[in-house]
Design an enzyme around this catalytic site. Structure first.
Site, PDB file in Angstrom:
ATOM      1  N   ASN A  41       0.836  -1.217   0.000  1.00  0.00           N
ATOM      2  CA  ASN A  41       0.000   0.000   0.000  1.00  0.00           C
ATOM      3  C   ASN A  41       0.863   1.257   0.000  1.00  0.00           C
ATOM      4  OD1 ASN A  41      -3.070  -0.420   0.136  1.00  0.00           O
ATOM      5  ND2 ASN A  41      -2.273  -2.011   1.492  1.00  0.00           N
ATOM      6  N   ASP A  72     -11.527   0.153  14.041  1.00  0.00           N
ATOM      7  CA  ASP A  72     -12.162   0.146  12.708  1.00  0.00           C
ATOM      8  C   ASP A  72     -13.560   0.761  12.752  1.00  0.00           C
ATOM      9  OD1 ASP A  72      -9.905  -1.220  11.711  1.00  0.00           O
ATOM     10  OD2 ASP A  72     -10.783  -3.167  12.198  1.00  0.00           O
ATOM     11  N   HIS A  93      -8.474  -0.853   5.541  1.00  0.00           N
ATOM     12  CA  HIS A  93      -8.815  -2.157   6.111  1.00  0.00           C
ATOM     13  C   HIS A  93      -9.293  -3.079   4.984  1.00  0.00           C
ATOM     14  CE1 HIS A  93      -9.865  -5.010   9.226  1.00  0.00           C
ATOM     15  NE2 HIS A  93     -10.962  -5.253   8.519  1.00  0.00           N
TER      16      HIS A  93
END
Ligand code: GAR
Length: 207
Positions: free
Chosen positions: A14, A151, A110
């Site tokens: 990423n 999250d 996520h």
């Protein structure tokens, strides 16, 4: 110019997507101040240094306890003073004080469609193992701001990815990265850098 610090723990694909997007002009008005890894062996640190970016290692294991690490980590971030912190596969819980100081300025990726397959214990490959165990036919990725919960912060963007017959956790992880994560995270950074997002009533809107 949006100044960012990217936090990583492992492979750093990423992070690589962010670096490539900056080089290709898909992320504009953005400068990476530093990359912080909790893992000295992270390939992500190598990717940062190859790009001439300062790579810093801060591992909880080098501190007597979590509280001391949390203080040092938060202090380091305050010293670096980024506009936003990007968690690009960072598998350490963000200290509560840091969440307060950087309120709605920490962005996380996520690898599922939150609120599915998220929360304590759901990270990395485990997320895809659980998705396959449950037999879902669609999964994906979510970019969100970080709050005190796990999250649970305001969702910036999500992208679905189809599960295929015969998927293994590794195959599914790779497809979610290719079709969702590596697109969503650079886009979100570019949106923030160019003032396209606003938060009202704990929700993210496009201007
Ligand atoms: C990515 O799939 C990212 O979404 C996930 O860890 C992986 C890191 O890969 N993050 C989480 O699970 C956070 N809860 P990378 O190091 O190759 O970017």
């Amino acid at each position: 110019m949006l100044k960012i610090v990217v936090c990583v723990s492992g492979g750093g694909t990423n992070l690589q997507a962010i670096l490539d997007a900056i080089d290709a002009g898909r992320i504009t008005n953005t400068e990476i101040l530093a990359v912080i890894s909790n893992n000295p062996g992270a390939k992500a640190l190598e990717r940062a240094r190859n790009h001439g970016i300062c790579g810093i290692c801060m591992s909880p294991k080098s501190y007597p306890d979590r509280e001391t690490f949390n203080q040092a980590f938060t202090d380091k971030m305050i010293e670096l003073a980024p506009d936003i912190v990007v968690l690009a596969g960072f598998l350490v819980r963000i200290p509560p004080r840091m969440v307060q100081v950087f309120s709605n300025r920490i962005v996380n990726i996520h690898p599922s469609l939150i609120p599915s397959f998220c929360g304590v214990g759901y990270y990395g490959l485990t997320v895809h193992e659980k998705a396959l165990e449950r037999g879902v036919k669609v999964t994906g990725a979510t970019v969100h701001f970080v709050n005190e919960g796990m999250d649970e912060g305001p969702i910036i963007a999500q992208k679905p990815v189809l599960v295929e017959q015969g998927d293994t956790p590794e195959l599914l992880q790779r497809r979610v990265m290719e079709q969702a994560e590596w697109i969503l995270l650079p886009q979100a950074i570019d949106d923030i850098a160019n003032g396209r997002l606003e938060i009202r009533d704990n929700q993210v809107y496009r201007r």
